[in-house]
Scaffold this active site. Structure first.
Site, PDB file in Angstrom:
ATOM      1  N   THR A 202      48.139  94.343  44.349  1.00  0.00           N
ATOM      2  CA  THR A 202      46.538  93.902  44.361  1.00  0.00           C
ATOM      3  C   THR A 202      46.391  93.017  45.504  1.00  0.00           C
ATOM      4  OG1 THR A 202      46.516  93.902  41.917  1.00  0.00           O
ATOM      5  CG2 THR A 202      45.339  92.175  42.985  1.00  0.00           C
ATOM      6  N   VAL A 231      41.851  99.513  32.423  1.00  0.00           N
ATOM      7  CA  VAL A 231      41.340  98.245  33.359  1.00  0.00           C
ATOM      8  C   VAL A 231      42.476  97.096  33.286  1.00  0.00           C
ATOM      9  CG1 VAL A 231      39.873  96.339  33.512  1.00  0.00           C
ATOM     10  CG2 VAL A 231      39.041  98.864  32.679  1.00  0.00           C
ATOM     11  N   GLY A 232      43.079  96.586  34.391  1.00  0.00           N
ATOM     12  CA  GLY A 232      43.840  95.556  34.252  1.00  0.00           C
ATOM     13  C   GLY A 232      43.040  93.944  34.402  1.00  0.00           C
ATOM     14  N   THR A 253      48.494  88.534  40.633  1.00  0.00           N
ATOM     15  CA  THR A 253      48.917  89.875  40.806  1.00  0.00           C
ATOM     16  C   THR A 253      50.289  90.164  40.122  1.00  0.00           C
ATOM     17  OG1 THR A 253      49.821  91.637  42.545  1.00  0.00           O
ATOM     18  CG2 THR A 253      50.290  89.266  43.021  1.00  0.00           C
TER      19      THR A 253
END
Ligand code: ASP
Length: 335
Positions: A202, A231-232, A253
């Site tokens: 990320t 979705v994270g 991240t």
């Protein structure tokens, strides 16, 4: 008056092993981090806002194919790309985010427009793209997000029938290439185990500007071979991104599901606010004690209103760096 303005960035945490990283690849990462730090640092040196600095740093990270965001994003299980991004202004607590966008070149720019031009905070999929189009943002053909190295990572992840965070995919690929180069059979060289808790990627940025304001931004392609629609934490305010002038700015991240369940970014700010602890103590507690309770792996970057910067992670490495106005940028990879 000496400015304590500072920018910090990350390009993902995870299984980043010196042993599986060729020196020229390592240099490519360090050069990219230094270049992007210098660009954000210039904005702060000229008296620009933390919000502008984090947006620009993340935009450059999205455009760089080395990182899992924008051009360079990982593939979904359907062979597509779905991008998530968020941004938050510590001065006003205003925030904007988009998720599951497929054609917006720079999701962080869409997030910034949501922050500034919408009464809402988070837009998804088609609605997010309609909003971005109405804002005149740049659109690209979905093929723009394709990179050959992410494609190979996806092929490996599919072969294992797993969703895989970014840097473990890179390690796996490096091992596969080493095996091929040695012309060895698949079993004769050590094979990196595919542990679903060890694969991250990320990008993000946090900044303190010369006016004493904080901001944070985060952007990602998510995890390799993720299910369509997943979705994270990256676009979720409080999980993957948070900023409040009263405490700190945070970008995370790692294993997004765990960061969501721990409300990780906000927990750093909340510990400072309610426990009265320092940025360093709060961030270390979240990364080294809270997240491991549920096997959450990864890291974060954070800055407080005094310009203290922390970059903790509980993985082997994290692409990261910081740049204080008037000083040379510092870029790092391993622990
Ligand atoms: N946290 C991101 C996500 O779960 C992935 C990462 O940071 O590697 O989408």
């Amino acid at each position: 008056m000496k400015s304590n303005a500072v920018l910090a960035i990350h390009g993902g945490a995870g299984t980043i092993l010196r042993a599986s990283m060729a020196p020229e690849v390592e240099n490519r990462y360090l050069d990219a981090l230094n270049r992007i730090l210098a660009a954000g640092q210039r904005i702060l040196a000229e008296g620009g806002s933390a919000l502008d600095a984090v947006e620009e740093a993340v935009r450059l990270l999205e455009d760089c194919p080395l990182f899992n965001a924008g051009h360079g994003a990982v593939f979904t299980s359907a062979g597509t790309h779905e991008l998530d991004a968020s941004i938050m202004d510590g001065r006003s607590l205003e925030a904007g985010a988009v998720c599951c966008v497929t054609r917006v070149r720079n999701p962080v720019r869409a997030a910034r427009r949501v922050l500034e031009k919408s009464e809402h905070v988070l837009f998804t999929g088609e609605g997010a793209e309609a909003f971005a189009a109405a804002q005149g943002l740049e659109f690209v053909d979905p093929g723009y997000f394709h990179t050959d190295s992410r494609y190979r990572q996806w092929q490996l992840a599919r072969g294992e029938a797993r969703a895989m965070l970014d840097h473990d995919g890179a390690t796996l690929q490096a091992n596969a290439e080493a095996r091929a180069a040695a012309n060895a059979s698949a079993d004769s060289l050590p094979h990196e185990p595919i542990d679903p808790n060890r694969k991250y990627g990320t990008v993000g940025a946090v900044a303190l500007d010369a006016h004493g304001h904080l901001a944070a931004a985060t952007s990602t392609g998510g995890i390799t071979n993720k299910q369509v629609g997943r979705v994270g934490d990256a676009p979720l305010i409080g999980a993957g991104c948070y900023a409040d002038d009263a405490t700190c700015a945070v970008s995370t991240t790692g294993s997004g599901e765990m960061f969501m369940r721990m409300v990780a970014a906000y927990d750093v700010a909340a510990q400072m606010k309610y426990r009265g602890v320092s940025l360093s103590e709060a961030a270390t507690n979240v990364v080294m004690e809270q997240l491991p309770r549920i096997d959450g792996r990864g890291g974060l970057i954070a800055v407080d209103a005094q310009g203290n910067v922390v970059l903790p992670f509980n993985t082997e490495g994290m692409y990261r760096g910081y740049a204080r106005v008037g000083e040379a940028p510092v870029a790092l990879i391993y622990a």
